[in-house]
Scaffold this motif. Structure first.
Motif, mmCIF file in Angstrom:
data_model
loop_
_atom_site.group_PDB
_atom_site.id
_atom_site.type_symbol
_atom_site.label_atom_id
_atom_site.label_comp_id
_atom_site.label_asym_id
_atom_site.label_seq_id
_atom_site.Cartn_x
_atom_site.Cartn_y
_atom_site.Cartn_z
ATOM 1 N N ALA A 271 43.999 5.349 47.982
ATOM 2 C CA ALA A 271 44.921 6.255 47.282
ATOM 3 C C ALA A 271 44.638 6.238 45.790
ATOM 4 N N LEU A 272 44.329 5.065 45.263
ATOM 5 C CA LEU A 272 44.014 4.964 43.833
ATOM 6 C C LEU A 272 42.737 5.733 43.510
ATOM 7 N N LYS A 273 41.767 5.633 44.434
ATOM 8 C CA LYS A 273 40.497 6.338 44.225
ATOM 9 C C LYS A 273 40.727 7.857 44.228
ATOM 10 N N SER A 274 41.537 8.294 45.170
ATOM 11 C CA SER A 274 41.854 9.717 45.252
ATOM 12 C C SER A 274 42.543 10.178 43.963
ATOM 13 N N TYR A 275 43.433 9.336 43.464
ATOM 14 C CA TYR A 275 44.148 9.638 42.220
ATOM 15 C C TYR A 275 43.167 9.714 41.049
#
Lengths: 153, 168
Positions: free
Chosen positions: B54-58
């Motif tokens: 999720a952090l990577k997507s963000y």
């Protein structure tokens, strides 16, 4: 499958990357032009995504410090705005207090002129209130601006 | 986010993010600036989400926004979105470096937004829905634009004599 998309696209994409094909998928791909295109695209994109970055990227520490600085600057700009509004309001209040203190007759005159002299203004300000207002202004200015002051040093 | 957590997150994502930005903007100097700005914004507004995916997507979402800002600034002085109509020279280069160069060059024939889409779809494995959210376009538009980008790139590859060696 429609004319722009095949429902097996993601499976095909994963299979190309992992090189693990199921028999069903293999059979499907041989007859699907979309999936053939997906195989080609994934293969080509894999090639350019595994390139080396041509120069050294900055260390995480540099990014971290820049982010801390940016965060502080952002906080300070908000604080500066609050300080500015606070200083303006307290400055106006201080000025009015000073005028009450030094020229009470002016306000008496003004209040009498409007015919609303129910409040004893001079009595209110004659017992050290102006001094308190000035000290209040100075303390407020100090509290609101100390972060900006130290951040610059 | 803690400094140590950021250090490991940065190490695991920096290379791919830089390549994504560089391939999309096609300018290394601009890519360096966008790269740093993306991580700085990421740290400034890190979500509470702790899951690395999720952090990577963000992070990619932020990078995409910074890239879009970059295009907007560029667009004021140049017509970046003008379609390129020049002929692609045919080539029989077969070495790996030449092929990479040809592939990178081929991406230049796509609009910046399509470059982003192609990268996010075929390298980062994001779904159409995720890409639509990142690029702030409709999911259906992603499907159509990706399809067109794929057709265009495959045509260029074919013209340049580049073929995929992978067979199922």
């Amino acid at each position: 499958m429609n004319n722009t998309h095949c429902t097996f696209k993601r499976e095909t994409l994963k299979a190309v990357k992992s090189n693990q094909w199921t028999n069903d998928l293999r059979t499907h791909v041989t007859s699907c032009s979309h999936c053939k295109g997906t195989i080609a695209m994934t293969t080509f994109m894999q090639k350019i995504s595994h390139e080396e970055v041509p120069h050294t990227l900055p260390s995480y520490r540099l990014i971290w410090l820049k982010a801390q600085y940016a965060r502080k600057q952002e906080r300070l700009s908000t604080l500066d705005m609050v300080a500015l509004i606070g200083m303006s309001l307290t400055g106006i209040a201080g000025l009015i207090g000073l005028l009450f203190w030094r020229f009470p007759q002016f306000f008496d005159g003004a209040v009498n002129a409007t015919g609303t002299s129910a409040v004893n203004w001079t009595g209110m300000v004659s017992n050290g209130a102006p001094f308190a207002v000035i000290v209040g202004v100075l303390v407020t200015v100090w509290l609101l601006t100390r972060d900006s002051y130290f951040a610059e040093r | 986010m803690e400094e140590s957590a950021f250090a490991s997150f940065y190490e695991s994502t920096k290379q791919q993010l830089w390549l994504y930005i560089a391939r999309t903007v096609q300018d290394h100097a601009a890519a360096d600036d966008i790269f740093q700005e993306s991580y700085i914004k990421f740290l400034q507004y890190t979500p509470r989400e702790k899951h690395e995916l999720a952090l990577k997507s963000y992070l990619y979402r932020i990078a995409t926004n910074v890239i879009n800002d970059h295009w907007r600034k560029q667009k004021r002085t140049r017509k970046w979105f003008a379609s390129k109509t020049e002929e692609v020279p045919a080539s029989n280069n077969t070495t790996d470096i030449d092929m990479r160069h040809d592939l990178t060059d081929a991406l230049q024939h796509l609009a910046p937004q399509q470059r982003s889409m192609v990268w996010l779809a075929y390298v980062e494995d994001y779904t159409h829905k995720e890409i639509a959210e990142m690029l702030k376009v409709k999911e259906h538009s992603v499907k159509v634009l990706l399809h067109r980008a794929k057709q265009k790139l495959l045509e260029i590859f074919k013209h340049k004599g580049i073929t995929s060696e992978v067979s199922p």
